[in-house]
Design a protein around this motif. Structure first.
Motif, PDB file in Angstrom:
ATOM      1  N   ASN A 264       9.909  -3.854 -33.851  1.00 27.20           N
ATOM      2  CA  ASN A 264      10.674  -5.054 -33.553  1.00 27.20           C
ATOM      3  C   ASN A 264      12.126  -4.877 -33.967  1.00 27.20           C
ATOM      4  O   ASN A 264      12.428  -4.201 -34.964  1.00 27.20           O
ATOM      5  N   MET A 265      13.024  -5.492 -33.207  1.00 26.37           N
ATOM      6  CA  MET A 265      14.420  -5.553 -33.609  1.00 26.37           C
ATOM      7  C   MET A 265      14.519  -6.434 -34.857  1.00 26.37           C
ATOM      8  O   MET A 265      13.961  -7.536 -34.888  1.00 26.37           O
ATOM      9  N   GLY A 728      -2.761   1.437 -23.860  1.00 29.20           N
ATOM     10  CA  GLY A 728      -1.644   0.815 -23.157  1.00 29.20           C
ATOM     11  C   GLY A 728      -0.503   0.495 -24.082  1.00 29.20           C
ATOM     12  O   GLY A 728      -0.495   0.858 -25.271  1.00 29.20           O
ATOM     13  N   SER A 729       0.485  -0.200 -23.547  1.00 30.77           N
ATOM     14  CA  SER A 729       1.655  -0.582 -24.328  1.00 30.77           C
ATOM     15  C   SER A 729       2.248  -1.851 -23.738  1.00 30.77           C
ATOM     16  O   SER A 729       1.914  -2.251 -22.615  1.00 30.77           O
ATOM     17  N   ALA A 730       3.122  -2.484 -24.496  1.00 33.10           N
ATOM     18  CA  ALA A 730       3.827  -3.688 -24.056  1.00 33.10           C
ATOM     19  C   ALA A 730       5.269  -3.588 -24.529  1.00 33.10           C
ATOM     20  O   ALA A 730       5.520  -3.401 -25.722  1.00 33.10           O
ATOM     21  N   SER A 750      11.089  -5.835 -28.819  1.00 31.82           N
ATOM     22  CA  SER A 750       9.762  -5.654 -29.411  1.00 31.82           C
ATOM     23  C   SER A 750       8.958  -4.723 -28.517  1.00 31.82           C
ATOM     24  O   SER A 750       9.163  -4.661 -27.294  1.00 31.82           O
ATOM     25  N   ARG A 751       8.064  -3.981 -29.160  1.00 30.49           N
ATOM     26  CA  ARG A 751       7.252  -3.023 -28.434  1.00 30.49           C
ATOM     27  C   ARG A 751       5.954  -2.802 -29.189  1.00 30.49           C
ATOM     28  O   ARG A 751       5.910  -2.870 -30.419  1.00 30.49           O
ATOM     29  N   GLN A 752       4.882  -2.556 -28.436  1.00 30.62           N
ATOM     30  CA  GLN A 752       3.599  -2.273 -29.071  1.00 30.62           C
ATOM     31  C   GLN A 752       2.842  -1.234 -28.261  1.00 30.62           C
ATOM     32  O   GLN A 752       2.790  -1.296 -27.031  1.00 30.62           O
ATOM     33  N   PHE A 753       2.269  -0.265 -28.970  1.00 27.99           N
ATOM     34  CA  PHE A 753       1.285   0.651 -28.398  1.00 27.99           C
ATOM     35  C   PHE A 753      -0.082   0.252 -28.944  1.00 27.99           C
ATOM     36  O   PHE A 753      -0.207  -0.119 -30.112  1.00 27.99           O
TER      37      PHE A 753
END
Length: 763
Positions: A264-265, A728-730, A750-753
Motif C-alpha cells: 500500500n502507498m 491471482g492479483s489485484a 494498493s496491490r495484492q498477490f
C-alpha cells in the motif's frame, strides 16, 4: 430506475391500447399441430434398474441405455403454449445401486447449435438440457441439473419461498458430444448427493427440458404446462420404480491453504509517498460438513477464507442516501441461502463480514426446512437506518446467531419463522423474531406476509458516532450516538396477488416503524407505511414478430408513521419480447412527488427505454436509457438526471468471452443548468477457458467518480465445485494529481498477490 417520473398524475392507458392494437395487426396464425400430437399433463413413467455402471462420455454406447426408460413426447412450452416442437428430442433415464443416469439426444442442424466452453455455472444463452427433480414430490423444493453441448454443468436449488439458489452446488458427472445430427448429453447423479425419503421404493416428480436459443428462445418439456397454474413443480411428471437406493450420509473435509502479500502507498495523495510492501502472509483454514442423516447437514468453518475471488462491480452512489446492497458471492453463504430468505431482507449475509469461526446447519426433511448459522465476527458492519437515509460503520467484534424454519403444506403453501440475535463485545444486543407465510387461496390467487418484532440495546460508546452528535430519530426521542439506549420495533408486510396466463395484479402493504432495527438484515430506512397496487395484462401474438406484449400500471404511495405523505408515484410500462434475435424492448414512464428534509418536491418524472438482443452465438447487446427530474439529495434541489448503460457480450471463440459494460450518470439543476455531478463506471470481464478445468480471467474496471482503476487477473484450475486452485492479483491505481491540484499522475496505491488451494475429501 432511481427517479420519480413524469407529468400526468393520472396517466391514461389509451396510448398503450392503441399501440397494442397496432402490433397485433401483424398476427399470423401458427400452423396447426399434426393430428397425432397430444400434449400430456402430469405424465408418468416406470424406471428400471441397469445391471452395471454406465460410463459418462457423451456417446450413449453403453448397453444400459438399451433398457432405459425412453421419453419422446416433448412439447414447446415457450414461446409456444404446449405446441409441437420444431426439432426432435429424446431422453432416457435409468439407475443402478449408486447413481441416477439421464441422457438426452437432441436433433438439430449442427451449425446452428450455440455453446460456450466456460467455467461451471458461468454459461448462459447456450443450447442446453435440464433434469428437474422433486424427490419428495411435494413442490416445496427441487433440484435443477443443466448441461450445455460442451458438457459444462450448471445446477440450482429451487424453493417455493426463495426461487432459484444459483449458489447451490452438487458433485455429479456430465459429458456431451456433438454429432452430425445435433448433440447428445449424459448425466450421472450420485444418490449420495441427493436428499430423498429413506424408503424402499421412490416416487419422484421430474421433468425433462431442452433449451434452444435461436431467433427466439425456445424451451421444450416432457410435461405440458397450464399458464394459469402458479405451482410450477405441481405440473411435472412422475417416475416410479426406483427401489433399494439410499440417500447420502458421511463426512466431507475441505482444507484450504491461503497465501497473500499486500502493498500500500503509505500516504495516498502525496506524490512523494513511499510504497510499503508487507511480508508474505499465509494461513490454513478448515471446513467440514457432516451429513447427520439424509436430511440434516452440519457445516463448520475454522479460520475460514471468506475473501472473494471476483470483486464486486462498482455502483454509482453519488446521489444515494442509503447503504449500498451487494450480492453475496462467498460459497459458505451462497449454499442454502434460499432457506434463510424472507420477504423482508431479514438476513443480509454481508453483515457477517470477517468470521473466525462459523457453524451452519441445514435440513430439508420433506416439507420442512431448517437452517441455522452461528458466527464470531471480528469486524462487524453496522447499518443505522433513518427516515430517508442510513449510516454505515464498523462496530468491532460480535457473535451472530440466525435460525430459520419453514413448513410447506398443500400445494404452494408454507408457514415459517425467523430468529436472529447479535451480541456485541461492547455490550450491545440486536434481536429479531419474525413469522411469515404464503397461502394459495385459489388457483392463481395467493396471500403472503411477514411480521417482525425487534429489540435493540445499543453499544454504550458514543465515540463510534461522534460525528453524528445531535442527530435524532423517532420524533426526536432517540439519539443516533451509541449511548446504550433500549427500544423495541416492528415491521409488517402483506401482499395479495394473482398470477395467471393473461391478467396479473398485486396489492402490497408494508410498514416499518421508527424504532425498527435489524443487526443482521438489510432494511436501510425506517418510519414509513407503503401501499402499492399494480396490474398487467399479457398478450401472446401468434406471429414471428412478438412472443409477448405486456402493458402494466402501478400506483405507489408512502407515508410517515404520523400520517404525513412522503412519496406518491404512478407509472406505466410496456414490455415486449420479440421473435427476432431474442430481442426485448421495454418502455417505462412515471410521475409523482417526494418529501425530503422537510421539503415536498412536486412534478418529478421519469421515462426509460430498455432494449437488448442476442444477435448470434457470438454477440449480444443490452442498452438502457433513463431521463428524469429527480431530487439532488446533497444539494436539496430538483435536478435533471440522465443515465444510460450498455453491456456487450462478445464471444469471438467458443472458449473466449469478452464482457464490457459502461454506466453513465449526469445531473444538472433543472432551472439553471448548473452541473451537480457527471461521471461513469466501466468494467470489462475477459474469460478464457482452455478446457473444463483450466481458465484465465481478467477484470479491468474504472470508476470516473473516484478516478480509480482496478485490474484483477486470476488463473483457476477447478476439479469440482469444491476442489480448486487459484492464483491471482489485484491492482488499484489512483490519480495522485487529482488530490492536490497537480497534473494527472497515476500510481499504484494498493496491490495484492494471492494464492488459494483447497481440496474436498469425502468419506
Amino acid at each position: 430506475m432511481r427517479g420519480l417520473f413524469k407529468k400526468n398524475p393520472q396517466p391514461s392507458l389509451s396510448p398503450l391500447i392503441s399501440l397494442i392494437a397496432f402490433l397485433l395487426a401483424f398476427q399470423s396464425v401458427l400452423s396447426a399441430p399434426s393430428p397425432d400430437f397430444r400434449p400430456v399433463y402430469r405424465p408418468s413413467l416406470a424406471v428400471t434398474r441397469v445391471d452395471k455402471n454406465i460410463d459418462i462420455d457423451g456417446r450413449l454406447g453403453d448397453p444400459g441405455w438399451m433398457t432405459a426408460a425412453r421419453i419422446e413426447n416433448f412439447v414447446e412450452r415457450f414461446p409456444g403454449d404446449n405446441t409441437p416442437p420444431e426439432v426432435v428430442t429424446r431422453a432416457y433415464i435409468t439407475y443402478d445401486d449408486s447413481r441416477l443416469y439421464v441422457a438426452f439426444v437432441c436433433l438439430d442442424d449442427p451449425a446452428s447449435i450455440r455453446s460456450t466452453m466456460s467455467p461451471r455455472d458461468r454459461w448462459g444463452g447456450d443450447d442446453a438440457v435440464c433434469l428437474l427433480l422433486d424427490t419428495y414430490g411435494n413442490a416445496a423444493w427441487a433440484y435443477e441439473f443443466y448441461v450445455n453441448p460442451y458438457g459444462i454443468q450448471r445446477d440450482h436449488l429451487w424453493t417455493g419461498v426463495g426461487g432459484e439458489d444459483s449458489g447451490y452446488d452438487l458433485i455429479w458427472e456430465s459429458a456431451a458430444q456433438r454429432t452430425d445430427s445435433g448433440y447428445q448429453v449424459e448425466m450421472a447423479i450420485p444418490f449420495s448427493s441427493l436428499r430423498f425419503p429413506n424408503r424402499e421404493t421412490q416416487s419422484w416428480r421430474v421433468d425433462f427440458w431442452r433449451e434452444r436459443p435461436r431467433e427466439s428462445f425456445k424451451q421444450y418439456s416432457w410435461a405440458a404446462y397450464d399458464r394459469n397454474e402458479q405451482c410450477w413443480p405441481c405440473q411435472w411428471g412422475t417416475i416410479e420404480g426406483i427401489s433399494a437406493v439410499h440417500p447420502g450420509k458421511g463426512l466431507e473435509i475441505l482444507p484450504a491453504i491461503v497465501a497473500h502479500q499486500t502493498g500500500n502507498m503509505v500516504d495516498y495523495g502525496n506524490p512523494w509517498s513511499s510504497f510499503d510492501n508487507e511480508k508474505v502472509d499465509g494461513e490454513i483454514s478448515l471446513g467440514t460438513k457432516y451429513a447427520v442423516s439424509s436430511d440434516i447437514t452440519v457445516e463448520a468453518a475454522f479460520n475460514p477464507d471468506f475473501s472473494q475471488i471476483e470483486s464486486d462491480a462498482a455502483q454509482i452512489d453519488v446521489n444515494s442516501t442509503i447503504a449500498l446492497f451487494y450480492p453475496e458471492r462467498r460459497p459458505f453463504f451462497q449454499e442454502g441461502s434460499d432457506i434463510f430468505r424472507t420477504l423482508f431482507n431479514s438476513f443480509y449475509t454481508w453483515t457477517i463480514n470477517d468470521p473466525q469461526v462459523s457453524v451452519k446447519l441445514t435440513g430439508r426433511m420433506g416439507r420442512t426446512t431448517l437452517g441455522g448459522i452461528v458466527a464470531r465476527d471480528e469486524n462487524t458492519p453496522y447499518i443505522i437506518p433513518l427516515d430517508q437515509s442510513s449510516i454505515y460503520m464498523n462496530s468491532g467484534k460480535s457473535t451472530a446467531t440466525v435460525i430459520r424454519g419453514s413448513r410447506a403444506f398443500g400445494e404452494s403453501n408454507n408457514l415459517g419463522m425467523f430468529f436472529s440475535d447479535r451480541r456485541f463485545e461492547d455490550g450491545g444486543i440486536g434481536s429479531v423474531l419474525a413469522l411469515d407465510g404464503n397461502i394459495r387461496v385459489a388457483k392463481g390467487y395467493t396471500v403472503d406476509g411477514q411480521f417482525i418484532g425487534t429489540y435493540t440495546r445499543e453499544i454504550n460508546d458514543p465515540s463510534l458516532t461522534a460525528r453524528y452528535d445531535g442527530l435524532m430519530f423517532d420524533g426526536g426521542t432517540k439519539t443516533v450516538a451509541f449511548d446504550g439506549e433500549k427500544y423495541y420495533g416492528s415491521a409488517f408486510i402483506s401482499r395479495f396477488y394473482r398470477r395467471a396466463r393473461h391478467w396479473n395484479f398485486m396489492f402490497d402493504y408494508n410498514q416499518v416503524d421508527p424504532t425498527y432495527r435489524t443487526e443482521v438484515g438489510y432494511d436501510p430506512v425506517i418510519n414509513h407505511r407503503s401501499f402499492t397496487f399494480s396490474s398487467s395484462y399479457t398478450f401472446y401474438p401468434q406471429n414471428n414478430i412478438f412472443n409477448r406484449i405486456t402493458p402494466s400500471f402501478y400506483d405507489y404511495n408512502r407515508w410517515y408513521f404520523d400520517g404525513d405523505r412522503q412519496t406518491q408515484r404512478r407509472g406505466m410500462n410496456l414490455n415486449t419480447q420479440l421473435g427476432v434475435f431474442q430481442s426485448y424492448c421495454n418502455l417505462a414512464f412515471a410521475y409523482g412527488s417526494h418529501e425530503f428534509a422537510g421539503t415536498t418536491y412536486k412534478d418529478l418524472w421519469e421515462y426509460g427505454l430498455y432494449m437488448g438482443s442476442t444477435f448470434s452465438d457470438q454477440l449480444g447487446l443490452d442498452l438502457a436509457f433513463e431521463k428524469s427530474r429527480d431530487i439532488a439529495y446533497f444539494a436539496r434541489a430538483k435536478g435533471d438526471l440522465t443515465e444510460f448503460s450498455v453491456y456487450l457480450g462478445f464471444k469471438p471463440l467458443d472458449r473466449l468471452l469478452i464482457e464490457p459494460n459502461l454506466e453513465y450518470a449526469r445531473m444538472t439543476d433543472y432551472l439553471t443548468g448548473v452541473e451537480y455531478f457527471k461521471g461513469y463506471i466501466t468494467r470489462t470481464r475477459l474469460q478464457y477457458q482452455a478446457n473444463k478445468e483450466l481458465s484465465l480471467r481478467v477484470i479491468v474496471q474504472y470508476d470516473d467518480f473516484d478516478r480509480i482503476w482496478e485490474v484483477d487477473p486470476l488463473l483457476t484450475y477447478r476439479l469440482s465445485p469444491f476442489s480448486v486452485f487459484y492464483i491471482g492479483s489485484a491492482y488499484n491505481y489512483g490519480d495522485i494529481g487529482s488530490w492536490n491540484e497537480r497534473p494527472s499522475e497515476w500510481r499504484v496505491y494498493s496491490r495484492q498477490f494471492f494464492m488459494k488451494l483447497q481440496y474436498l475429501f469425502q468419506t
